[in-house]
Design a protein around this motif. Sequence first.
Motif, PDB file in Angstrom:
ATOM      1  N   PRO A  87     -17.204   9.565  10.515  1.00 36.49           N
ATOM      2  CA  PRO A  87     -16.646  10.674   9.748  1.00 36.49           C
ATOM      3  C   PRO A  87     -15.136  10.475   9.587  1.00 36.49           C
ATOM      4  CG  PRO A  87     -17.569  11.417  11.871  1.00 36.49           C
ATOM      5  CD  PRO A  87     -17.531   9.931  11.891  1.00 36.49           C
ATOM      6  N   VAL A  88     -14.643  10.656   8.385  1.00 45.05           N
ATOM      7  CA  VAL A  88     -13.197  10.593   8.149  1.00 45.05           C
ATOM      8  C   VAL A  88     -12.769  12.001   7.764  1.00 45.05           C
ATOM      9  CG1 VAL A  88     -11.399   9.675   6.628  1.00 45.05           C
ATOM     10  CG2 VAL A  88     -13.227   8.174   7.458  1.00 45.05           C
ATOM     11  N   LEU A  89     -11.947  12.599   8.605  1.00 41.82           N
ATOM     12  CA  LEU A  89     -11.603  14.004   8.406  1.00 41.82           C
ATOM     13  C   LEU A  89     -10.397  14.119   7.481  1.00 41.82           C
ATOM     14  CD1 LEU A  89     -12.200  15.306  12.043  1.00 41.82           C
ATOM     15  CD2 LEU A  89     -13.818  15.043  10.144  1.00 41.82           C
ATOM     16  N   LEU A  90     -10.584  14.853   6.415  1.00 47.50           N
ATOM     17  CA  LEU A  90      -9.514  15.061   5.431  1.00 47.50           C
ATOM     18  C   LEU A  90      -8.923  16.449   5.672  1.00 47.50           C
ATOM     19  CD1 LEU A  90      -7.885  14.569   2.841  1.00 47.50           C
ATOM     20  CD2 LEU A  90      -9.915  15.196   1.529  1.00 47.50           C
ATOM     21  N   GLN A  91      -7.701  16.461   6.216  1.00 49.57           N
ATOM     22  CA  GLN A  91      -7.066  17.723   6.563  1.00 49.57           C
ATOM     23  C   GLN A  91      -6.735  18.516   5.299  1.00 49.57           C
ATOM     24  OE1 GLN A  91      -6.972  17.750  10.058  1.00 49.57           O
ATOM     25  NE2 GLN A  91      -6.902  19.949   9.621  1.00 49.57           N
ATOM     26  N   THR A  92      -7.040  19.795   5.279  1.00 52.56           N
ATOM     27  CA  THR A  92      -6.572  20.655   4.183  1.00 52.56           C
ATOM     28  C   THR A  92      -5.720  21.753   4.816  1.00 52.56           C
ATOM     29  OG1 THR A  92      -8.423  22.228   4.281  1.00 52.56           O
ATOM     30  CG2 THR A  92      -8.718  20.264   2.900  1.00 52.56           C
ATOM     31  N   ARG A  93      -4.990  22.506   3.979  1.00 51.13           N
ATOM     32  CA  ARG A  93      -4.045  23.485   4.529  1.00 51.13           C
ATOM     33  C   ARG A  93      -4.445  24.908   4.168  1.00 51.13           C
ATOM     34  NH1 ARG A  93       1.676  21.804   4.402  1.00 51.13           N
ATOM     35  NH2 ARG A  93       1.842  23.436   2.824  1.00 51.13           N
ATOM     36  N   GLU A  94      -4.327  25.754   5.173  1.00 52.79           N
ATOM     37  CA  GLU A  94      -4.609  27.171   4.954  1.00 52.79           C
ATOM     38  C   GLU A  94      -3.693  27.721   3.859  1.00 52.79           C
ATOM     39  OE1 GLU A  94      -4.350  29.440   8.591  1.00 52.79           O
ATOM     40  OE2 GLU A  94      -4.613  31.332   7.517  1.00 52.79           O
ATOM     41  N   GLU A  95      -2.415  27.312   3.868  1.00 52.99           N
ATOM     42  CA  GLU A  95      -1.440  27.795   2.885  1.00 52.99           C
ATOM     43  C   GLU A  95      -1.868  27.455   1.457  1.00 52.99           C
ATOM     44  OE1 GLU A  95      -1.066  26.270   5.935  1.00 52.99           O
ATOM     45  OE2 GLU A  95       0.768  25.152   5.526  1.00 52.99           O
ATOM     46  N   ASP A  96      -2.619  26.362   1.294  1.00 47.69           N
ATOM     47  CA  ASP A  96      -3.078  25.961  -0.042  1.00 47.69           C
ATOM     48  C   ASP A  96      -4.468  26.496  -0.348  1.00 47.69           C
ATOM     49  OD1 ASP A  96      -0.782  24.410   0.004  1.00 47.69           O
ATOM     50  OD2 ASP A  96      -1.853  22.578   0.587  1.00 47.69           O
ATOM     51  N   GLY A  97      -4.934  27.437   0.467  1.00 47.92           N
ATOM     52  CA  GLY A  97      -6.295  27.948   0.256  1.00 47.92           C
ATOM     53  C   GLY A  97      -7.342  26.889   0.536  1.00 47.92           C
ATOM     54  N   TYR A  98      -6.992  25.924   1.355  1.00 44.21           N
ATOM     55  CA  TYR A  98      -7.922  24.850   1.770  1.00 44.21           C
ATOM     56  C   TYR A  98      -8.394  23.981   0.607  1.00 44.21           C
ATOM     57  CZ  TYR A  98      -8.209  27.630   6.072  1.00 44.21           C
ATOM     58  OH  TYR A  98      -7.916  28.337   7.210  1.00 44.21           O
ATOM     59  N   THR A  99      -7.624  23.957  -0.481  1.00 41.89           N
ATOM     60  CA  THR A  99      -8.041  23.096  -1.593  1.00 41.89           C
ATOM     61  C   THR A  99      -7.719  21.634  -1.276  1.00 41.89           C
ATOM     62  OG1 THR A  99      -5.945  23.404  -2.694  1.00 41.89           O
ATOM     63  CG2 THR A  99      -7.757  24.834  -3.391  1.00 41.89           C
ATOM     64  N   ILE A 100      -8.311  20.754  -2.057  1.00 39.52           N
ATOM     65  CA  ILE A 100      -8.120  19.312  -1.881  1.00 39.52           C
ATOM     66  C   ILE A 100      -7.452  18.781  -3.127  1.00 39.52           C
ATOM     67  CG2 ILE A 100      -9.319  17.105  -1.684  1.00 39.52           C
ATOM     68  CD1 ILE A 100     -11.652  18.648  -0.460  1.00 39.52           C
ATOM     69  N   SER A 101      -6.381  18.026  -2.953  1.00 39.19           N
ATOM     70  CA  SER A 101      -5.790  17.392  -4.130  1.00 39.19           C
ATOM     71  C   SER A 101      -6.354  15.981  -4.243  1.00 39.19           C
ATOM     72  CB  SER A 101      -4.272  17.335  -4.009  1.00 39.19           C
ATOM     73  OG  SER A 101      -3.915  16.393  -3.018  1.00 39.19           O
ATOM     74  N   GLN A 102      -6.363  15.494  -5.476  1.00 35.54           N
ATOM     75  CA  GLN A 102      -6.885  14.145  -5.694  1.00 35.54           C
ATOM     76  C   GLN A 102      -6.057  13.127  -4.906  1.00 35.54           C
ATOM     77  OE1 GLN A 102      -7.435  13.048  -9.836  1.00 35.54           O
ATOM     78  NE2 GLN A 102      -7.780  10.899  -9.289  1.00 35.54           N
ATOM     79  N   GLU A 103      -4.734  13.342  -4.838  1.00 37.49           N
ATOM     80  CA  GLU A 103      -3.859  12.397  -4.119  1.00 37.49           C
ATOM     81  C   GLU A 103      -4.226  12.361  -2.643  1.00 37.49           C
ATOM     82  OE1 GLU A 103      -2.155  15.205  -5.994  1.00 37.49           O
ATOM     83  OE2 GLU A 103      -2.960  13.856  -7.521  1.00 37.49           O
ATOM     84  N   ALA A 104      -4.401  13.555  -2.053  1.00 40.30           N
ATOM     85  CA  ALA A 104      -4.720  13.606  -0.621  1.00 40.30           C
ATOM     86  C   ALA A 104      -6.060  12.926  -0.369  1.00 40.30           C
ATOM     87  CB  ALA A 104      -4.768  15.056  -0.148  1.00 40.30           C
ATOM     88  N   LEU A 105      -6.981  13.116  -1.278  1.00 39.92           N
ATOM     89  CA  LEU A 105      -8.298  12.491  -1.121  1.00 39.92           C
ATOM     90  C   LEU A 105      -8.185  10.979  -1.249  1.00 39.92           C
ATOM     91  CD1 LEU A 105     -11.344  12.394  -0.937  1.00 39.92           C
ATOM     92  CD2 LEU A 105     -11.483  13.176  -3.301  1.00 39.92           C
ATOM     93  N   GLU A 106      -7.485  10.525  -2.275  1.00 37.32           N
ATOM     94  CA  GLU A 106      -7.367   9.074  -2.489  1.00 37.32           C
ATOM     95  C   GLU A 106      -6.680   8.398  -1.300  1.00 37.32           C
ATOM     96  OE1 GLU A 106      -7.367   7.245  -5.973  1.00 37.32           O
ATOM     97  OE2 GLU A 106      -8.010   8.929  -7.216  1.00 37.32           O
ATOM     98  N   ALA A 107      -5.805   9.136  -0.635  1.00 38.95           N
ATOM     99  CA  ALA A 107      -5.076   8.552   0.499  1.00 38.95           C
ATOM    100  C   ALA A 107      -5.983   8.209   1.675  1.00 38.95           C
ATOM    101  CB  ALA A 107      -3.956   9.498   0.944  1.00 38.95           C
ATOM    102  N   VAL A 108      -7.140   8.847   1.779  1.00 38.11           N
ATOM    103  CA  VAL A 108      -8.026   8.524   2.917  1.00 38.11           C
ATOM    104  C   VAL A 108      -9.213   7.642   2.501  1.00 38.11           C
ATOM    105  CG1 VAL A 108      -7.394  10.579   4.267  1.00 38.11           C
ATOM    106  CG2 VAL A 108      -9.390  10.670   2.748  1.00 38.11           C
TER     107      VAL A 108
END
Length: 398
Positions: A139-160
């Motif tokens: 499992p590769v855990l992709l951290q999301t942020r409460e401040e961002d409403g737990y959304t995922i950006s494409q950049e953050a996803l591509e980084a992992v």
Amino acid sequence: RMKLAARVGRIVPSPTLSITATAKSMAAQGIDVIDFASGEPDFDTPEPVKAAAEAAIRAGFTKYTPSSGIDELRVAIADKLKEEQGLQYDKSQILVSCGAKHSLYNLAEALLEAGDELIIPVPFWVSYQDQTLLNDATPVLLQTREEDGYTISQEALEAVITPRTKAIIVNSPCNPTGATYDRTTLEGIAAAALRHDLVIISDEIYEKVLYDGTQHISIATLSPEVAARTVVINGVSKAYAMTGWRIGYAAGPKPLLTAMANIQSQSTSNPCSISQKAAVAALRLGNPFTKTMVTEFDRRRRVMVDRLNKMPGVTCRMPTGAFYAFPNVSGLLGKRWKDQPIGSAANLATYLLNEAQVAVVPGEPFGSDIHIRLSYATAMEAIERGLTRIDAALRRLS
Ligand code: PMP
Ligand code: GLU
């Protein structure tokens, strides 16, 4: 000493199920425990669904069925996906299993092997990680942020993403955060999946549990290219208050669904024949039952979140889907109860269970040590009483 397979050493029992079991056994011992741990609607299964099950028993529909599910149910699922999502699947692309959890397990087994990576956005539902580990993948855990409403950006996803990445989990509405993904977020995920040739696992089990006018978007609807690499996971547990009946399903690309069907035919065979008839009745019910239930969840959601936000050291986002509040309790960590430090969400959950007789799930098994999860799929009266107890217990910490 018996030597077990290494894979079982990597997992723990489902924490959501085990805390719920603890709360139920305390109640059976006569302890007045309030259960915010169970992730299931408190509503009764609708009458027409029960009637269909009774009729199935009386008609002797109590034998093996085709391993992948009866045609009638697979057609009802195909119709549902066509009418509600505009997604077109052949019967052979639909597999009925013993709950969405089993659908996900069949998928993990068909897709993953040692060396493969599965991206799981954090916070996540407990079983994604352990099912991955059970199938020797990482499992590769992709951290999301409460401040961002737990959304995922494409950049953050591509980084992992690495050459070993095989798939990504999308769970909107999300258990435990209650977050829902908007079209832009889904488009970012889909673009990354197309670019890096990933499978998308879209767990849509809370699809109908939405608030504030939020619309559900299945990522598979973004384009035929996205649909061709997406497995939609859903079931009747949440929308029709049918958790005990154990019917879930997967729909997706044929080779993958065939592999999953083969695994099922060699492991569990068909899901319960009676439950399959009940699920047909549920899918034919239309939305009135679910709407009534969700209207009530909405009322409870507001009460719970408002009251949590008034507690010392607690902040809570308003969820837009599912039926969980996921308050941030970092303001309480470092406090003490007598000589015991409350150093983690797990410590806090234990404290609330022992000192306030309220069962909540700590955030750790969802990938967060600063949150706890409370289900509001429970009676308003229990919510009021349970929150009063939590508030009083938190005020006793020094
Ligand atoms: N996915 C999520 C996010 C869930 O919360 C649940 C409920 N346990 C499931 C899947 C599985 O549901 P079931 O097996 O009851 O269909
Ligand atoms: N989905 C529910 C929960 O998260 C049910 C328990 C489980 O299957 O984990 O609590």
